[in-house]
Every structure is written in C-alpha cells, then in structure tokens.
Design a protein around this motif. Sequence first.
Motif, short mmCIF file in Angstrom:
data_model
loop_
_atom_site.label_atom_id
_atom_site.label_comp_id
_atom_site.label_asym_id
_atom_site.label_seq_id
_atom_site.Cartn_x
_atom_site.Cartn_y
_atom_site.Cartn_z
N ARG A 184 12.42 -8.89 8.36
CA ARG A 184 11.31 -8.44 9.20
C ARG A 184 11.06 -6.95 9.00
N TYR A 185 12.14 -6.15 9.01
CA TYR A 185 12.00 -4.71 8.79
C TYR A 185 11.45 -4.42 7.39
N PHE A 186 11.88 -5.22 6.42
CA PHE A 186 11.40 -5.03 5.05
C PHE A 186 9.89 -5.27 4.98
N VAL A 187 9.40 -6.37 5.58
CA VAL A 187 7.97 -6.68 5.58
C VAL A 187 7.19 -5.56 6.26
N GLU A 188 7.69 -5.09 7.38
CA GLU A 188 6.99 -4.03 8.10
C GLU A 188 6.95 -2.74 7.27
N ARG A 189 8.03 -2.44 6.57
CA ARG A 189 8.05 -1.26 5.70
C ARG A 189 7.01 -1.37 4.60
N MET A 190 6.94 -2.54 3.94
CA MET A 190 5.99 -2.73 2.86
C MET A 190 4.54 -2.69 3.36
N CYS A 191 4.32 -3.24 4.54
CA CYS A 191 2.97 -3.18 5.12
C CYS A 191 2.57 -1.74 5.42
N HIS A 192 3.53 -0.97 5.91
CA HIS A 192 3.26 0.44 6.19
C HIS A 192 2.92 1.18 4.90
N LEU A 193 3.68 0.92 3.84
CA LEU A 193 3.40 1.56 2.55
C LEU A 193 2.02 1.20 2.04
N ALA A 194 1.64 -0.08 2.18
CA ALA A 194 0.34 -0.52 1.69
C ALA A 194 -0.80 0.13 2.47
N LEU A 195 -0.58 0.37 3.75
CA LEU A 195 -1.63 0.99 4.57
C LEU A 195 -1.77 2.48 4.30
N THR A 196 -0.68 3.11 3.86
CA THR A 196 -0.71 4.56 3.64
C THR A 196 -0.84 4.95 2.18
N ASP A 197 -0.69 4.00 1.27
CA ASP A 197 -0.76 4.28 -0.16
C ASP A 197 -1.68 3.25 -0.81
N THR A 198 -2.93 3.65 -1.08
CA THR A 198 -3.91 2.70 -1.61
C THR A 198 -3.54 2.21 -3.00
N ALA A 199 -2.89 3.07 -3.81
CA ALA A 199 -2.48 2.65 -5.15
C ALA A 199 -1.44 1.54 -5.05
N TYR A 200 -0.50 1.70 -4.14
CA TYR A 200 0.52 0.66 -3.93
C TYR A 200 -0.13 -0.62 -3.42
N ALA A 201 -1.09 -0.48 -2.49
CA ALA A 201 -1.76 -1.66 -1.95
C ALA A 201 -2.46 -2.45 -3.04
N ARG A 202 -3.10 -1.75 -3.99
CA ARG A 202 -3.75 -2.44 -5.10
C ARG A 202 -2.72 -3.12 -5.99
N ARG A 203 -1.60 -2.45 -6.21
CA ARG A 203 -0.59 -3.00 -7.11
C ARG A 203 0.01 -4.29 -6.57
N VAL A 204 0.22 -4.36 -5.28
CA VAL A 204 0.80 -5.57 -4.69
C VAL A 204 -0.27 -6.48 -4.10
N GLU A 205 -1.55 -6.10 -4.28
CA GLU A 205 -2.69 -6.92 -3.86
C GLU A 205 -2.62 -7.26 -2.37
N MET A 206 -2.49 -6.22 -1.54
CA MET A 206 -2.46 -6.40 -0.09
C MET A 206 -3.59 -5.63 0.56
N SER A 207 -4.41 -6.33 1.32
CA SER A 207 -5.47 -5.67 2.08
C SER A 207 -4.93 -5.23 3.43
N ALA A 208 -5.73 -4.46 4.15
CA ALA A 208 -5.32 -4.04 5.49
C ALA A 208 -5.14 -5.24 6.40
N ALA A 209 -6.01 -6.25 6.25
CA ALA A 209 -5.88 -7.47 7.06
C ALA A 209 -4.58 -8.19 6.74
N ASP A 210 -4.21 -8.23 5.45
CA ASP A 210 -2.93 -8.85 5.07
C ASP A 210 -1.77 -8.15 5.77
N CYS A 211 -1.80 -6.81 5.79
CA CYS A 211 -0.73 -6.05 6.42
C CYS A 211 -0.60 -6.43 7.89
N LEU A 212 -1.72 -6.55 8.58
CA LEU A 212 -1.69 -6.92 9.99
C LEU A 212 -1.11 -8.31 10.17
N HIS A 213 -1.62 -9.28 9.39
CA HIS A 213 -1.18 -10.67 9.53
C HIS A 213 0.30 -10.83 9.19
#
Length: 351
Positions: A184-213
């Motif tokens: 759970r902590y790992f998922v939350e960490r990765m979601c935080h990274l994706a929300l704060t780092d757009t390059a990382y979000a593109r690399r792992v193909e995560m949108s802001a909605a994905d992070c929330l869900h």
Amino acid sequence: MTNGSDNSMSTRRLNQVRNSFYVYLPRPWCEQHGLTKDSEVRLQALPDGALLVIPPDSGTRHAQDAVLSVTSQTSADIESMLTGAYVVGASSVSVRFNGPIDMSMRERISEWTHRLPGFEVLDESVDHVTVSDTSEKQMVMPILKRQFSTTKYMLGVLVESMKTNVLDDVHRIEPRDNDVDRHRYFVERMCHLALTDTAYARRVEMSAADCLHFSVAAKKIERVADHVCGAASELIQLGGVDKSIAKIGEGIAEVYDDTARVFFSTDRPKRKDTVTVSSDDESFDLVRRAHEMARRIAQVETAKKGLGPSLVLLLMHLERIASYCADIGEVAINRLIHKQMLSAMVTEEAE
C-alpha cells in the motif's frame, strides 16, 4: 521533448512533403542522445493529444526470465535457488511447485525476497509464485495486483479454516498483513511520484485519475486485510464456527474474487474504442451484491440472540470486508466512466 537537457519548450513550424507533415528535431537534443540521420526514434500518442518523441537510449534492458521447478525434495533449497536467479541477473523468477503451496512456504519465499533489493513478489496462485525486479521501472499495477492477491490468500485461509474448523494455518494470516501494508505504501509512493514528475508519469503511463484510483484502492485493500486479521483473531478465540457462519465467509470470498476481477478488467481505452456505461455493467452488480452481503451480515448480528462477543466481532469484521469490496467496486465504476470520457475525447479528435 526539449531543446537540450533543460526543461525549456520550443516551437517548430510544420513542413509538408506531398501528403505527409514533418518537423525538425532540435540539434542539441539530437546530440544529447547521440542521434544521426540513420537513427530511429519512437513516437507515442498520449491520451491528452500530445505526441511523445522517445530516443532509443531511453529503453530498458531486455527482460530475462527464469523458471524454478520445485519438488518436495528441492523445496528446502528455495532460498538458494532464488538467490542464484537474482545474482545471475534474472528480471523475473517464476517458482513453480508440483502441488499446492502451503502458507509456510509462501512465508519463506516472501521473507527471503525482502532480502533481495529491487525484487518483489508480484503474483501468486495455487502452485506458483512470481518474483520480479521492479528497480528499473517501478510498476504500480503489478504491485497493486500483488496486494489484491496477498489479501485474497489471507481471506482464503480464513474461510477454509471456518469451513473445516481446523485452525492450524490461521496464525499464519497476520504476518502476511505486513506485505499488504508495504505494498500500500509502495503504491502511494509511486502515485505521488507520478503526480509530481510528469516525465515519470509518462514513462509508467499513469494519469492523474489513475493515481487517485490506485491510491484509494490500495488503502481499501489494506483495510480488508486488517479485518481479515481481526476475524482470524476472533476465530481463534472461538475455536470454530457453525456451518451458517462459514457459509457467510464463502460468500465474502466470492464477492472479493469478483471485486479484484472487476477492478482490473477496466483498462485504459484504445483509440476509437467506444464505451457505454450502464447500470447493467458488472461493476454496478458487484457494488449491489457487496452492499447486500453487508446488510445480510448485519441482520445476522441483530437476529441471533445470545451471540458471544467474539462471534459478534467476527461478523463485524466480515461485514466491513463486504463494505470495503463495495467501495472498491465504486472505484471500478469511476475508472469505467473515466475510460468512457477518454474514448469520447479520442473519437472527437479523430473526427
């Protein structure tokens, strides 16, 4: 894409040759990635309409998978086998047994995997466990699936113990809860990274909605696992339950299985893929069933007089598990609606 190593934006005019358009890539960017006139780059269309230019040096190394076949004679060496596969550079290790894996062996694999930096148990079934390297590309979806999977096995042991009133494996449930919390902590960490780092979000193909869900789902699954542990503790105090209570446990397990299936069946839409959301969708059916299961358990709590405190608490934990399944089903509905919105947006752009 930028002019060089900084984050500045640049504008280029489109040129046309016959029926095709082209644009010049900035020379500093090309030199930074060692591109020549014979180099190839990858193009990726993003859901928001942007086009991503990916240089060849941004890829990850080719995955090297290993399969370990374990028998009753070789199971004592499982730690050495995992370490060997890790040291020689395997990206994924599938540990396959010639029969069902008991909880003791699952604990051994999980505990030893913690000693291998970057390795995580990403999947498990009746007779196999898959351990993979997540250090090169942190993967949210597989880790979330792993969290669902671990909780499923915890719940499965609980329900089987309720059916048989053989409690030998019940005490093994709580240690697995540590894995659920960690993921759970790992998922939350990765979601935080994706929300704060757009390059990382593109690399792992995560949108802001994905992070929330994903973040909400990970929290709900953690709560399910907590209540499984609570129910296991009360079951030990009781020493067993009657068939009617065990039947409730079986119903909870079925609802949970469907919860995981429905949540992960809602994938990112493909281009020109039209999705219609209606109350007949299985996500809505799951939410209705989970709420109904919680209501039925609450009725049992109030209808049966003279229930001891441990049995009341056991039923309360089962009721909360059903309620959290409904919550996760609602997240699945949100993902489905988001998928429809993206599909409509893509179709509109195509027209």
